[in-house]
Design a protein around this motif. Structure first.
Motif, PDB file in Angstrom:
ATOM      1  N   ALA A  10       0.707  -0.985   0.222  1.00  0.00           N
ATOM      2  CA  ALA A  10      -0.158   0.225   0.516  1.00  0.00           C
ATOM      3  C   ALA A  10       0.803   1.356   0.142  1.00  0.00           C
ATOM      4  O   ALA A  10       0.879   2.496  -0.826  1.00  0.00           O
ATOM      5  CB  ALA A  10      -0.243   0.090   1.431  1.00  0.00           C
ATOM      6  N   TYR A  39      -4.359  11.074  -1.997  1.00  0.00           N
ATOM      7  CA  TYR A  39      -5.226  11.887  -1.308  1.00  0.00           C
ATOM      8  C   TYR A  39      -3.932  13.118  -1.176  1.00  0.00           C
ATOM      9  O   TYR A  39      -3.844  14.001  -0.261  1.00  0.00           O
ATOM     10  CB  TYR A  39      -4.953  11.224  -0.241  1.00  0.00           C
ATOM     11  CG  TYR A  39      -6.076  12.154   0.631  1.00  0.00           C
ATOM     12  CD1 TYR A  39      -6.904  13.025   0.843  1.00  0.00           C
ATOM     13  CD2 TYR A  39      -5.063  12.015   1.887  1.00  0.00           C
ATOM     14  CE1 TYR A  39      -7.699  14.142   2.158  1.00  0.00           C
ATOM     15  CE2 TYR A  39      -5.397  12.613   3.565  1.00  0.00           C
ATOM     16  CZ  TYR A  39      -6.508  13.851   3.006  1.00  0.00           C
ATOM     17  OH  TYR A  39      -6.874  14.029   3.975  1.00  0.00           O
ATOM     18  N   LEU A  40      -2.558  12.300   0.044  1.00  0.00           N
ATOM     19  CA  LEU A  40      -1.732  13.165  -0.164  1.00  0.00           C
ATOM     20  C   LEU A  40      -1.038  13.761  -1.052  1.00  0.00           C
ATOM     21  O   LEU A  40      -1.002  15.231  -0.407  1.00  0.00           O
ATOM     22  CB  LEU A  40      -0.219  12.031   0.196  1.00  0.00           C
ATOM     23  CG  LEU A  40      -0.489  10.946   1.616  1.00  0.00           C
ATOM     24  CD1 LEU A  40       0.495   9.900   1.214  1.00  0.00           C
ATOM     25  CD2 LEU A  40      -0.778  11.808   2.879  1.00  0.00           C
ATOM     26  N   ALA A  81       1.161   4.119  -3.088  1.00  0.00           N
ATOM     27  CA  ALA A  81       0.948   5.397  -2.551  1.00  0.00           C
ATOM     28  C   ALA A  81       1.977   6.413  -2.744  1.00  0.00           C
ATOM     29  O   ALA A  81       2.325   7.482  -3.381  1.00  0.00           O
ATOM     30  CB  ALA A  81       0.843   5.301  -1.484  1.00  0.00           C
ATOM     31  N   PHE A 123      -5.017   6.562  -1.692  1.00  0.00           N
ATOM     32  CA  PHE A 123      -3.896   7.270  -0.957  1.00  0.00           C
ATOM     33  C   PHE A 123      -2.912   8.145  -0.711  1.00  0.00           C
ATOM     34  O   PHE A 123      -3.214   8.948  -0.378  1.00  0.00           O
ATOM     35  CB  PHE A 123      -3.873   6.574   0.623  1.00  0.00           C
ATOM     36  CG  PHE A 123      -3.073   7.127   2.063  1.00  0.00           C
ATOM     37  CD1 PHE A 123      -3.094   7.847   2.488  1.00  0.00           C
ATOM     38  CD2 PHE A 123      -1.550   6.842   2.135  1.00  0.00           C
ATOM     39  CE1 PHE A 123      -3.344   8.465   4.161  1.00  0.00           C
ATOM     40  CE2 PHE A 123      -1.324   7.504   3.531  1.00  0.00           C
ATOM     41  CZ  PHE A 123      -1.553   8.549   4.211  1.00  0.00           C
ATOM     42  N   GLY A 124      -2.236   7.816  -1.859  1.00  0.00           N
ATOM     43  CA  GLY A 124      -1.510   8.619  -1.898  1.00  0.00           C
ATOM     44  C   GLY A 124      -1.578   9.351  -2.743  1.00  0.00           C
ATOM     45  O   GLY A 124      -1.103  10.667  -2.754  1.00  0.00           O
ATOM     46  N   ALA A 149      -6.632   4.741  -9.447  1.00  0.00           N
ATOM     47  CA  ALA A 149      -6.705   6.007  -7.821  1.00  0.00           C
ATOM     48  C   ALA A 149      -7.308   6.988  -8.309  1.00  0.00           C
ATOM     49  O   ALA A 149      -7.449   8.032  -7.841  1.00  0.00           O
ATOM     50  CB  ALA A 149      -5.176   6.065  -7.325  1.00  0.00           C
ATOM     51  N   LEU A 200      -5.883   0.243  -2.022  1.00  0.00           N
ATOM     52  CA  LEU A 200      -6.299   0.900  -1.128  1.00  0.00           C
ATOM     53  C   LEU A 200      -4.936   1.853  -0.964  1.00  0.00           C
ATOM     54  O   LEU A 200      -5.210   3.180  -0.429  1.00  0.00           O
ATOM     55  CB  LEU A 200      -6.369   0.447   0.272  1.00  0.00           C
ATOM     56  CG  LEU A 200      -7.709  -0.700   0.928  1.00  0.00           C
ATOM     57  CD1 LEU A 200      -7.049  -1.429   2.193  1.00  0.00           C
ATOM     58  CD2 LEU A 200      -8.966   0.229   0.612  1.00  0.00           C
ATOM     59  N   GLY A 201      -3.762   1.805  -1.258  1.00  0.00           N
ATOM     60  CA  GLY A 201      -2.644   2.490  -0.722  1.00  0.00           C
ATOM     61  C   GLY A 201      -3.071   3.703  -2.598  1.00  0.00           C
ATOM     62  O   GLY A 201      -2.170   4.615  -2.235  1.00  0.00           O
TER      63      GLY A 201
END
Length: 256
Positions: free
Chosen positions: A27, A116-117, A31, A113-114, A205, A109-110
């Motif tokens: 993940a 979003y970061l 990300a 999240f990346g 993503a 999932l990862g």
């Protein structure tokens, strides 16, 4: 590129308890890749020369891939960060049937999240601009048929490079750098056709944030088909003809 051994744990629950650090690593790896992809796309967005822009983007993402593979999480999990790679390695017996779904789940999932970061560094309205669009991958020149062909070709060649070089004593130390070189050249030469993905989790993503799902099916099918084709050819060319000998030889090659 390192690979993990097939799990000896008999159930999904036991596998999760034993190998959760592997899955978290997967993940984090995707990300990191998505974080770099989105920020690099935003940073390079105004370069007027498309060849220069793609050259810089290719260099950035090739180096990012090398850094991820060489990182502690990458060394721990095998640095797949791509469901197509995990499924192909499952086909080759490099990861077990209980590990495979967790690898894939945590990769999916990862990726978001990346992205979003990246929105914590650059305002979302800037990343949503048409010339950035969260680094979304959509068909370009030639439409979906050309994009499918490009994704299939890139994925097959990448898997062939990984398998052939990792089995060679001479080239095994350079496998990671060959992967980075492939990525850089794919972005330079083939990104205008497919957007360059070869990774279903990477495409999804970006699509989730950009709300653009154009021809999403091809980014799920072409990379997997390309890698599985390369793996099947590798098995055909490197194992003896007799079924029993093929099985014994494959076990020796994969676990030596």
């Amino acid at each position: 590129m390192p690979t993990t051994a097939p799990t000896r744990h008999p159930t999904l629950t036991a596998t999760l308890r034993a190998h959760y650090l592997l899955y978290l690593s997967e993940a984090l790896e995707l990300a990191a890749f998505m974080f770099a992809a989105v920020l690099a796309t935003w940073y390079l967005r105004n370069i007027p020369n498309p060849w220069l822009q793609r050259s810089l983007m290719g260099a950035a993402m090739g180096l990012t891939a090398i850094a991820i593979i060489k990182s502690p999480p990458g060394r721990l999990s095998g640095a797949h960060f791509n469901p197509a790679i995990s499924l192909t390695f499952f086909r080759l017996g490099k990861i077990g049937p209980c590990d495979t779904p967790f690898y894939i789940l945590f990769q999916f999932l990862g990726g978001p999240f990346g992205v979003y970061l990246a929105t914590l560094i650059v305002p979302a309205r800037s990343l949503a601009a048409p010339n950035v669009a969260y680094a979304v991958t959509i068909p370009g020149l030639g439409g979906p048929p050309a994009a499918f062909a490009a994704e299939f070709l890139m994925a097959a060649l990448l898997m062939a490079v990984v398998l052939a070089s990792s089995q060679s004593r001479r080239f095994a130390p350079y496998t990671t750098y060959l992967v980075g070189l492939c990525i850089a050249n794919y972005i330079l030469f083939l990104a205008p056709i497919s957007g360059f993905s070869i990774n279903p989790a990477r495409t999804l993503a970006s699509a989730l944030f950009a709300h653009r799902y154009t021809a999403l099916w091809l980014y799920f099918t072409a990379p997997l088909l390309g890698m599985l084709t390369a793996a099947q050819l590798f098995l055909h060319l490197t194992t003896p003809a007799h079924p029993y000998l093929r099985h014994r030889h494959l076990q020796h090659r994969l676990h030596s």
